[in-house]
Scaffold this active site. Sequence first.
Site, mmCIF file in Angstrom:
data_model
loop_
_atom_site.group_PDB
_atom_site.id
_atom_site.type_symbol
_atom_site.label_atom_id
_atom_site.label_comp_id
_atom_site.label_asym_id
_atom_site.label_seq_id
_atom_site.Cartn_x
_atom_site.Cartn_y
_atom_site.Cartn_z
ATOM 1 N N SER A 33 0.861 -1.182 0.000
ATOM 2 C CA SER A 33 0.000 0.000 0.000
ATOM 3 C C SER A 33 0.896 1.230 0.000
ATOM 4 O O SER A 33 1.964 1.221 0.604
ATOM 5 C CB SER A 33 -0.935 -0.007 1.200
ATOM 6 O OG SER A 33 -0.246 0.352 2.362
ATOM 7 N N VAL B 48 1.258 4.380 1.219
ATOM 8 C CA VAL B 48 1.853 5.076 2.365
ATOM 9 C C VAL B 48 2.836 4.184 3.105
ATOM 10 O O VAL B 48 3.918 4.610 3.474
ATOM 11 C CB VAL B 48 0.776 5.609 3.327
ATOM 12 C CG1 VAL B 48 1.425 6.254 4.547
ATOM 13 C CG2 VAL B 48 -0.086 6.637 2.613
ATOM 14 N N CYS B 49 2.428 2.915 3.292
ATOM 15 C CA CYS B 49 3.349 1.981 3.961
ATOM 16 C C CYS B 49 4.633 1.929 3.179
ATOM 17 O O CYS B 49 5.712 1.922 3.730
ATOM 18 C CB CYS B 49 2.838 0.556 3.976
ATOM 19 S SG CYS B 49 1.209 0.392 4.550
ATOM 20 N N GLY B 50 4.473 1.836 1.853
ATOM 21 C CA GLY B 50 5.654 1.752 1.015
ATOM 22 C C GLY B 50 6.596 2.885 1.348
ATOM 23 O O GLY B 50 7.781 2.677 1.538
ATOM 24 N N ILE C 173 8.047 2.302 4.962
ATOM 25 C CA ILE C 173 9.018 1.213 5.007
ATOM 26 C C ILE C 173 10.268 1.588 4.196
ATOM 27 O O ILE C 173 11.398 1.348 4.633
ATOM 28 C CB ILE C 173 8.364 -0.082 4.473
ATOM 29 C CG1 ILE C 173 7.222 -0.516 5.412
ATOM 30 C CG2 ILE C 173 9.374 -1.188 4.300
ATOM 31 C CD1 ILE C 173 7.646 -0.867 6.811
#
Lengths: 169, 185
Positions: A53, A55-57, A60
């Site tokens: 997803s 934002v997570c990308g 992270i």
Amino acid sequence: MKITTPQNHQGAALAAGTPAPEFSLHSTPDQTVRLSELRGQQLVLVFYPADWSPVCGDQIALYNEMLSEFQDLGAQLLGISVDGVWCHAAFSQNRKLRFPLLADFEPKGAVARLYGVYRDGDGTSERALFVIDADGVIRWSYISPVGVNPGAEGILSALEELQGKPEAK
Amino acid sequence: MKSETISSIPKSKLTLPIAGRDHVQGPIDAPITLLEYGDYECPYCGAAYPEIKAVQEELGDRLCFAFRNFPLVNSHPHAQHAAEAAEAACVQGRYWEMHDLLFEHQKALEDEDLAQYASALGLDARRVIAEVLAGEHVARVREDFHSGARGGVNGTPTLFINGVRYSGLLDANTLLAALTQRSPV
């Protein structure tokens, strides 16, 4: 940005001073990481809703870039989501990640629940951060709104405080 | 490896341009400051580049714009050398010209390209590349990155208006509204 309102677990995350609950999760199809085996070093647990997803990308990917900042402060980083090992493997390879992703997959979200950061309605974890000291005690925790990349500043400050050398104002 | 304090930037200045340290356009004591943490290979930074230029043109001397490096090297393999090449161009007095060329040619950032841009600006290109390859500007770029990490940067580009993180749209109009609104009158 989609805003999910029904579940707001803000404040439910295990707080500073709580011993970090033990867990054992797969980091790859044939390797597991047991929390107690990492005793003796500071850890940053990064719960995030899902691989891939956007934002997570970003979050992270950002931590991946900042690994040396965390390492300089003596901490190891562990990512945790409810995705399975093969999904993690593909994500990790695609983003060239240099820290392990743990699969909180079976029973789904069990570790997120232990830490008080599971989102029932969504079936994923919160975007939550925990700093754990060398004795296995939680020293800082934070839940970010799911759509917001929290950055690294909070983690770095917590780690510095743990080292007893808060940055000069 | 335990760190010594990597950053010489005081905590209160993580999100504000610093006279004598930062690359700035416009007066350092301008009523409005805009600090960007950016990456020359990041497409979003590339998209923001002309918008920021437009805003600078509009505000003139009322704005001080500063740029710090925040290369995401795992995603963008050319970003680090590009950042260092801009610092190397600074040594020869052409920082902003190089900065502009890099953003205008984001898809051609191999070392040979960097050398070509240096030549185009009339710089000693061999020296620019030698400095990059010798890592002479690594520490500076690292200091920028570290200050961003501590200042709340969570991706690129991250902008700070008068020291406060800006999370709005990056088109010139929206940005201009935010800048003028936060300007002390």
